[in-house]
Design a protein around this motif. Structure first.
Motif, PDB file in Angstrom:
ATOM      1  N   SER A  82     -26.710  20.648   7.839  1.00  0.00           N
ATOM      2  CA  SER A  82     -27.469  19.396   7.974  1.00  0.00           C
ATOM      3  C   SER A  82     -26.990  18.426   6.672  1.00  0.00           C
ATOM      4  CB  SER A  82     -29.025  19.647   8.162  1.00  0.00           C
ATOM      5  OG  SER A  82     -29.582  20.102   6.912  1.00  0.00           O
ATOM      6  N   ASN A  83     -27.084  17.249   6.818  1.00  0.00           N
ATOM      7  CA  ASN A  83     -26.926  16.390   5.898  1.00  0.00           C
ATOM      8  C   ASN A  83     -28.064  15.683   5.282  1.00  0.00           C
ATOM      9  OD1 ASN A  83     -24.307  17.040   5.514  1.00  0.00           O
ATOM     10  ND2 ASN A  83     -23.539  15.525   7.307  1.00  0.00           N
ATOM     11  N   ASP A  84     -27.921  15.073   4.192  1.00  0.00           N
ATOM     12  CA  ASP A  84     -29.182  14.076   3.572  1.00  0.00           C
ATOM     13  C   ASP A  84     -29.189  12.778   4.244  1.00  0.00           C
ATOM     14  OD1 ASP A  84     -30.902  12.615   1.834  1.00  0.00           O
ATOM     15  OD2 ASP A  84     -29.858  13.595   0.133  1.00  0.00           O
ATOM     16  N   PRO A  85     -30.501  12.532   4.599  1.00  0.00           N
ATOM     17  CA  PRO A  85     -31.012  11.382   5.497  1.00  0.00           C
ATOM     18  C   PRO A  85     -30.976  10.111   4.467  1.00  0.00           C
ATOM     19  CG  PRO A  85     -32.901  12.730   5.347  1.00  0.00           C
ATOM     20  CD  PRO A  85     -31.662  13.564   4.916  1.00  0.00           C
ATOM     21  N   LEU A  89     -29.518   6.424   5.408  1.00  0.00           N
ATOM     22  CA  LEU A  89     -30.547   5.516   5.567  1.00  0.00           C
ATOM     23  C   LEU A  89     -29.562   4.008   5.040  1.00  0.00           C
ATOM     24  CD1 LEU A  89     -32.510   6.989   7.019  1.00  0.00           C
ATOM     25  CD2 LEU A  89     -34.118   6.026   5.330  1.00  0.00           C
ATOM     26  N   GLY A  90     -29.064   4.097   3.895  1.00  0.00           N
ATOM     27  CA  GLY A  90     -28.181   3.266   3.189  1.00  0.00           C
ATOM     28  C   GLY A  90     -27.338   2.424   4.165  1.00  0.00           C
ATOM     29  N   ALA A  91     -26.605   3.193   4.964  1.00  0.00           N
ATOM     30  CA  ALA A  91     -25.675   2.841   5.961  1.00  0.00           C
ATOM     31  C   ALA A  91     -26.214   2.189   7.070  1.00  0.00           C
ATOM     32  CB  ALA A  91     -24.410   3.831   6.463  1.00  0.00           C
ATOM     33  N   LEU A  92     -27.065   2.777   7.421  1.00  0.00           N
ATOM     34  CA  LEU A  92     -28.064   2.181   8.854  1.00  0.00           C
ATOM     35  C   LEU A  92     -28.576   0.800   8.476  1.00  0.00           C
ATOM     36  CD1 LEU A  92     -29.522   5.442  10.315  1.00  0.00           C
ATOM     37  CD2 LEU A  92     -27.301   4.219  10.852  1.00  0.00           C
ATOM     38  N   ALA A  93     -28.993   0.767   7.052  1.00  0.00           N
ATOM     39  CA  ALA A  93     -29.797  -0.455   6.447  1.00  0.00           C
ATOM     40  C   ALA A  93     -28.705  -1.752   6.720  1.00  0.00           C
ATOM     41  CB  ALA A  93     -30.205  -0.383   5.020  1.00  0.00           C
ATOM     42  N   ALA A  94     -27.363  -1.488   6.774  1.00  0.00           N
ATOM     43  CA  ALA A  94     -26.276  -2.336   6.719  1.00  0.00           C
ATOM     44  C   ALA A  94     -26.185  -3.046   7.971  1.00  0.00           C
ATOM     45  CB  ALA A  94     -24.965  -1.729   6.095  1.00  0.00           C
ATOM     46  N   VAL A  95     -26.228  -1.852   9.032  1.00  0.00           N
ATOM     47  CA  VAL A  95     -25.956  -2.430  10.555  1.00  0.00           C
ATOM     48  C   VAL A  95     -27.177  -2.699  11.374  1.00  0.00           C
ATOM     49  CG1 VAL A  95     -23.736  -0.994  10.463  1.00  0.00           C
ATOM     50  CG2 VAL A  95     -25.788  -0.164  11.314  1.00  0.00           C
ATOM     51  N   THR A  96     -28.267  -2.803  10.735  1.00  0.00           N
ATOM     52  CA  THR A  96     -29.730  -3.321  11.674  1.00  0.00           C
ATOM     53  C   THR A  96     -30.307  -4.283  10.654  1.00  0.00           C
ATOM     54  OG1 THR A  96     -30.826  -1.392  10.464  1.00  0.00           O
ATOM     55  CG2 THR A  96     -29.841  -0.887  12.596  1.00  0.00           C
ATOM     56  N   ARG A  97     -31.228  -4.937  11.398  1.00  0.00           N
ATOM     57  CA  ARG A  97     -31.922  -6.010  10.767  1.00  0.00           C
ATOM     58  C   ARG A  97     -33.435  -5.949  10.934  1.00  0.00           C
ATOM     59  NH1 ARG A  97     -27.859  -6.172   8.540  1.00  0.00           N
ATOM     60  NH2 ARG A  97     -26.630  -7.996   8.497  1.00  0.00           N
ATOM     61  N   ARG A  98     -34.063  -5.211  11.837  1.00  0.00           N
ATOM     62  CA  ARG A  98     -35.403  -5.084  12.251  1.00  0.00           C
ATOM     63  C   ARG A  98     -36.150  -3.853  12.442  1.00  0.00           C
ATOM     64  NH1 ARG A  98     -37.179 -10.144  14.004  1.00  0.00           N
ATOM     65  NH2 ARG A  98     -38.946  -9.212  13.127  1.00  0.00           N
ATOM     66  N   ILE A  99     -35.203  -2.794  12.704  1.00  0.00           N
ATOM     67  CA  ILE A  99     -35.931  -1.468  12.942  1.00  0.00           C
ATOM     68  C   ILE A  99     -36.361  -0.747  11.674  1.00  0.00           C
ATOM     69  CG2 ILE A  99     -33.562  -0.069  12.957  1.00  0.00           C
ATOM     70  CD1 ILE A  99     -34.808   1.485  15.267  1.00  0.00           C
ATOM     71  N   GLY A 100     -37.190   0.060  11.626  1.00  0.00           N
ATOM     72  CA  GLY A 100     -37.930   0.501  10.497  1.00  0.00           C
ATOM     73  C   GLY A 100     -37.071   2.101  10.263  1.00  0.00           C
ATOM     74  N   LEU A 101     -36.680   2.310   9.043  1.00  0.00           N
ATOM     75  CA  LEU A 101     -35.929   3.532   8.827  1.00  0.00           C
ATOM     76  C   LEU A 101     -36.698   4.402   7.996  1.00  0.00           C
ATOM     77  CD1 LEU A 101     -32.556   1.266   7.774  1.00  0.00           C
ATOM     78  CD2 LEU A 101     -32.978   2.246   9.711  1.00  0.00           C
ATOM     79  N   ALA A 102     -36.973   5.355   8.258  1.00  0.00           N
ATOM     80  CA  ALA A 102     -37.963   6.312   8.124  1.00  0.00           C
ATOM     81  C   ALA A 102     -37.084   7.846   7.428  1.00  0.00           C
ATOM     82  CB  ALA A 102     -39.162   6.730   8.835  1.00  0.00           C
ATOM     83  N   THR A 103     -37.408   8.362   6.233  1.00  0.00           N
ATOM     84  CA  THR A 103     -37.043   9.696   5.846  1.00  0.00           C
ATOM     85  C   THR A 103     -38.028  10.689   5.618  1.00  0.00           C
ATOM     86  OG1 THR A 103     -35.157  10.556   4.495  1.00  0.00           O
ATOM     87  CG2 THR A 103     -36.799   9.009   3.528  1.00  0.00           C
ATOM     88  N   THR A 104     -37.611  11.896   5.553  1.00  0.00           N
ATOM     89  CA  THR A 104     -38.402  12.913   5.134  1.00  0.00           C
ATOM     90  C   THR A 104     -38.072  13.341   3.880  1.00  0.00           C
ATOM     91  OG1 THR A 104     -38.969  13.586   7.337  1.00  0.00           O
ATOM     92  CG2 THR A 104     -39.249  15.587   5.850  1.00  0.00           C
TER      93      THR A 104
END
Length: 452
Positions: A82-85, A89-104
């Motif tokens: 498994s890898n570090d979420p 999240l930094g990469a996903l922030a660049a390709v999305t605009r509205r969806i929330g990004l949650a990590t544990t």
């Protein structure tokens, strides 16, 4: 009319998250979890479907006894590899605009000063869309990975979490004043040092001087999730959480639990509206009942009982041998997550559940199987019981979410059970609660202006 349900996609950066064995199917693309394209494509799908958040689980150790064999874990890809979420999240922030990004992130795995800086950075980069699932950790191996001789006792871990929360709150809410940032090019003053403060925290576990190195992000404090189901975990959530994950067996049990939880929230001086409750569900949908049942039967063909046995965390003795399936759960030592056992006991009110009950329950869980109409009927029952949202668990990526977006969401929108747009709010908290930052009645607010 009641508000629409909120929807989180519950995922993990690993081949086998919850529904073990499914990675073996040719159409299960979770085996490509190390590929950025899998996650960016899924993020776009979920944002197009108006999901509220993409929520990543995480662990920092292997399941089972600390000195036990982990052959089954590796064969099953049970959250290893498994890898570090946080990185993802930094990469996903660049390709999305509205969806929330949650990590544990659990309190053992990252120093609060470092973690606070990471989350502030992500909140800046995403425009205020970050959330943190506060966990205390349940794995002996995880404790050893971070230099502890053993896993700290259950309730003591929550005392640790209280101090951890205080440190990050002080950094997020108290270290910088709202007017500290100047960006004064003419006079060469980027920020006002008189408005940036050392927090000088000194406690049983941490000594943190500060100041916070990040300027205030759009939310300052990320949206706070918590999933503890034990009495101590429920009390912690009542004090800190803005969103609580449930694993209740029925809407009726959910209604009772939410009622008791909200009473604790009010006792903390907070409002009922300060907390949202998310029920974990798996949905298998077909255009007809027959198609839905065929899909479900096909999923069961790939189910791994071994994977679910290991994931219970209670199936093995310290020497690695297995407990018999008829062992009462009260007879198995458990310093890990106790909430799942409490929920299971609600399903067997006339007897103490045994290990076999826990193993068999995990593969099925709370599964809804049917047409879009029957799925919507069931989700309406959960909403009427007081559930605010659904934490949607996938069997396979991305097909489980593709089917939900294509078949279920249109029916939910027709009934007013799902949102039809993201609205004007730009931050995750703003969309869920109507305000970008924590309200004054949250315990983090006491650090605003405390270090001037």
């Amino acid at each position: 009319m009641s508000a629409p349900l909120l929807f989180n996609a519950f995922v993990m950066n690993t081949p086998s998250h919850i529904h073990h064995g499914q990675w073996r199917h040719p159409d299960a693309h979770q085996v490509e979890f190390e590929s950025l394209e899998l996650w960016t494509g899924l993020a776009r799908l979920l944002e197009d479907g108006l999901f509220d958040a993409m929520f990543f689980a995480d662990v920092s150790g292997v399941f089972g006894p600390a000195d036990g064999d982990y052959t089954d874990n590796v064969h099953e890809a049970l959250q290893i590899p498994s890898n570090d979420p946080v990185v993802l999240l930094g990469a996903l922030a660049a390709v999305t605009r509205r969806i929330g990004l949650a990590t544990t992130s659990n309190i053992m795995q990252s120093h609060p000063f470092q973690f606070a800086r990471q989350m502030s950075t992500l909140d800046h980069l995403s425009g205020g869309r970050v959330a943190w699932n506060i966990v205390t950790g349940t794995l002996e191996n995880s404790a050893r990975n971070f230099g502890l001789p053993r896993l700290v006792e259950h309730d003591e871990r929550y005392e640790w979490a209280e101090e951890y929360a205080d440190v990050v709150y002080k950094l997020w809410e108290g270290s910088w004043s709202d007017d500290a940032l100047l960006v004064d090019r003419a006079n060469g003053r980027y920020a006002d040092p008189a408005r940036i403060h050392r927090i000088r925290h000194s406690g049983p576990r941490y000594s943190v001087e500060g100041p916070h190195l990040s300027s205030p992000s759009p939310q300052r404090t990320p949206v706070l999730f918590q999933a503890g189901g034990s009495p101590r975990g429920i009390a912690f959530a009542a004090r800190h959480a803005e969103a609580v994950f449930l694993s209740t067996p029925t809407p009726e049990v959910a209604r009772e639990h939410i009622g008791r939880s909200r009473a604790l929230v009010r006792a903390e001086g907070r409002h009922d509206s300060d907390v949202r409750y998310f029920q974990g569900l798996t949905i298998v949908v077909g255009r007809t009942e027959q198609q839905a049942r065929r899909r479900f039967a096909g999923l069961q063909e790939y189910l791994s009982i071994t994977g679910h046995r290991v994931h219970t965390g209670l199936g093995l003795r310290p020497d690695g041998t297995r407990y018999p399936e008829d062992t009462p759960l009260r007879d198995i030592p458990n310093n890990g997550g106790r909430g799942q056992i409490e929920w299971l006991r609600r399903e067997y009110p006339d007897r103490e559940p045994v290990l076999g009950d826990l193993i068999r329950r995990r593969p099925i869980g709370r599964s809804l199987v049917g047409t879009p109409e029957t799925i919507a009927d069931e989700l309406e029952r959960w909403r009427d019981a007081g559930v605010d949202g659904i934490n949607l668990v996938a069997h396979r990526l991305p097909s489980s979410f593709e089917q939900f977006v294509e078949l279920v969401l249109p029916e939910l929108r027709r009934r007013g059970l799902a949102r039809t747009g993201y609205g004007d709010a730009r931050t995750f908290r703003g969309r869920i609660f109507g305000h970008d930052r924590l309200p004054d009645r949250h315990p983090a607010a006491r650090f605003r202006g405390a270090f001037g």
